[in-house]
Scaffold this motif. Structure first.
Motif, PDB file in Angstrom:
ATOM      1  N   GLU A 191     -47.931 -19.444  11.367  1.00 24.34           N
ATOM      2  CA  GLU A 191     -47.365 -18.098  11.208  1.00 24.34           C
ATOM      3  C   GLU A 191     -47.583 -17.595   9.789  1.00 24.34           C
ATOM      4  O   GLU A 191     -47.957 -16.436   9.579  1.00 24.34           O
ATOM      5  CB  GLU A 191     -45.872 -18.118  11.536  1.00 24.34           C
ATOM      6  N   LYS A 192     -47.395 -18.493   8.808  1.00 23.95           N
ATOM      7  CA  LYS A 192     -47.560 -18.110   7.400  1.00 23.95           C
ATOM      8  C   LYS A 192     -49.021 -17.792   7.067  1.00 23.95           C
ATOM      9  O   LYS A 192     -49.296 -17.035   6.131  1.00 23.95           O
ATOM     10  CB  LYS A 192     -47.083 -19.247   6.494  1.00 23.95           C
ATOM     11  N   TRP A 222     -39.516 -27.297   3.362  1.00 15.65           N
ATOM     12  CA  TRP A 222     -39.476 -28.071   4.593  1.00 15.65           C
ATOM     13  C   TRP A 222     -38.897 -29.473   4.344  1.00 15.65           C
ATOM     14  O   TRP A 222     -38.162 -30.008   5.174  1.00 15.65           O
ATOM     15  CB  TRP A 222     -40.881 -28.180   5.219  1.00 15.65           C
ATOM     16  N   ASP A 234     -45.942 -24.802  13.644  1.00 10.95           N
ATOM     17  CA  ASP A 234     -45.723 -23.413  14.066  1.00 10.95           C
ATOM     18  C   ASP A 234     -45.447 -22.515  12.861  1.00 10.95           C
ATOM     19  O   ASP A 234     -45.930 -21.369  12.792  1.00 10.95           O
ATOM     20  CB  ASP A 234     -44.552 -23.331  15.049  1.00 10.95           C
ATOM     21  N   ASP A 235     -44.663 -23.021  11.925  1.00 14.26           N
ATOM     22  CA  ASP A 235     -44.337 -22.239  10.731  1.00 14.26           C
ATOM     23  C   ASP A 235     -45.582 -22.042   9.861  1.00 14.26           C
ATOM     24  O   ASP A 235     -45.831 -20.949   9.340  1.00 14.26           O
ATOM     25  CB  ASP A 235     -43.237 -22.945   9.937  1.00 14.26           C
ATOM     26  N   GLU A 245     -42.354 -27.719  14.874  1.00 14.31           N
ATOM     27  CA  GLU A 245     -41.765 -26.637  14.081  1.00 14.31           C
ATOM     28  C   GLU A 245     -42.546 -26.413  12.788  1.00 14.31           C
ATOM     29  O   GLU A 245     -42.764 -25.271  12.367  1.00 14.31           O
ATOM     30  CB  GLU A 245     -40.293 -26.948  13.762  1.00 14.31           C
ATOM     31  N   TRP A 276     -43.639 -24.005   0.037  1.00 13.59           N
ATOM     32  CA  TRP A 276     -43.391 -24.094   1.470  1.00 13.59           C
ATOM     33  C   TRP A 276     -43.074 -25.531   1.882  1.00 13.59           C
ATOM     34  O   TRP A 276     -42.117 -25.786   2.621  1.00 13.59           O
ATOM     35  CB  TRP A 276     -44.631 -23.582   2.217  1.00 13.59           C
ATOM     36  N   VAL A 304     -35.472 -22.571  11.299  1.00  5.92           N
ATOM     37  CA  VAL A 304     -36.691 -22.379  10.517  1.00  5.92           C
ATOM     38  C   VAL A 304     -36.658 -21.072   9.739  1.00  5.92           C
ATOM     39  O   VAL A 304     -37.165 -20.979   8.630  1.00  5.92           O
ATOM     40  CB  VAL A 304     -37.951 -22.402  11.442  1.00  5.92           C
TER      41      VAL A 304
END
Length: 292
Positions: free
Chosen positions: A202-203, A272, A198-199, A195, A268, A289
């Motif tokens: 994407e960012k 998290w 993946d985040d 996760e 970020w 998320v």
């Protein structure tokens, strides 16, 4: 007309599994019938060990220190399945620039047109990703590598190093520098690790090329001085490395990433950290998320 050699650079912070991943990619490419050279660009000079039964090879800089003129073939050693192995090397401890080995080795090989002579299909550069240094940026800055991949776990310092690499790629993208093929997510066992990665991708406007779990098979293989592809070819881990190699074979489109500024990256990471604590205490589900 000479065939086009596909040159790829794989970066990552020290200890992240970059050389392990690179050597297994080289082994899988070789098994698929391609002529491969692995070019170790870490001053530790241990990139190609598992392709050669755990044996170190003389580096380009070591050889140059012994003699004034060096033929490229003096520093090329064959390993598993005929893979050509080269270690750029580094300066004597405490002296000089660690990136000088890459600069010197690349110049030597270009002058002597070694890649063409050996009729290579792939040259894989294994490059230390912690250090922001001109030498280590050579495969990107001078457009030597066509595609760049970075190995990263979900640990913050690995992500931090990957984000710094993205900044370098973006900086040189308008001057003919190499672009980013994607992130190779390593040591991805816990669900939250996937996760997080993946985040992050994407960012930063990139993608994950492959998820590689931590496996005792890798440790067993390396203790034998071998890649997983050689020591345990029928293992699940070998299948994952083979899948990764196939994706690199088929990869054609790289892109300019969108790195986070330091403050954005810290914010970020902090979100998290709070999210994982809430998950651990049962306050939220893992896949919430979108709320962080």
């Amino acid at each position: 007309m000479a065939k086009k050699i596909k040159q790829i650079a794989i970066y990552g912070k020290g200890g992240i599994g970059k050389s392990t991943t690179t050597s297994n990619i080289s082994a899988a490419l070789s098994n698929a019938g391609y002529k491969v050279m692995q070019f170790g660009c870490d001053p530790k000079s241990d990139s190609t060990d598992t392709l050669r039964g755990g044996k170190y090879i003389p580096t380009v800089l070591d050889t140059l220190r012994e003699k004034n003129a060096v033929k490229a073939h003096e520093v090329i050693h064959q390993g598993f399945n005929g893979i050509y192995c080269v270690e750029a090397g580094g300066p004597a401890p405490g002296v000089g620039c660690a990136g000088r080995g890459i600069i010197t080795a690349v110049q030597l090989f270009k002058q002597q047109r070694v890649f063409e002579e050996l009729d290579l299909d792939y040259v894989i550069y294994d490059v230390l990703g912690d250090v922001v240094c001109g030498g280590f940026a050579v495969p990107i800055r001078e457009g030597i590598a066509e595609h760049v991949f970075t190995v990263s776990s979900a640990d913050f310092m690995a992500v931090y190093a990957a984000n710094n690499l993205f900044k370098g790629i973006k900086k040189y993208s308008n001057a003919g520098g190499a672009l980013l093929g994607g992130v190779i997510a390593n040591s991805i066992n816990a669900p939250y690790a996937k996760e997080i990665i993946d985040d992050f991708v994407e960012k930063t406007n990139t993608k994950v090329v492959e998820y590689i779990p931590r496996s005792v098979t890798v440790t067993q293989s390396e203790l034998q001085g071998k890649t997983t592809i050689e020591a345990a070819p029928d293992s699940e881990q070998a299948k994952i490395y083979t899948s990764l190699a196939e994706k690199i074979i088929n990869h054609t489109e790289s892109r300019v990433p969108s790195p986070l500024e330091v403050e954005e990256l810290r914010e970020w990471a902090s979100k998290w950290a709070d999210h994982l604590l809430a998950f651990e205490t049962g306050e939220v589900g893992l896949n919430a998320v979108g709320n962080i």
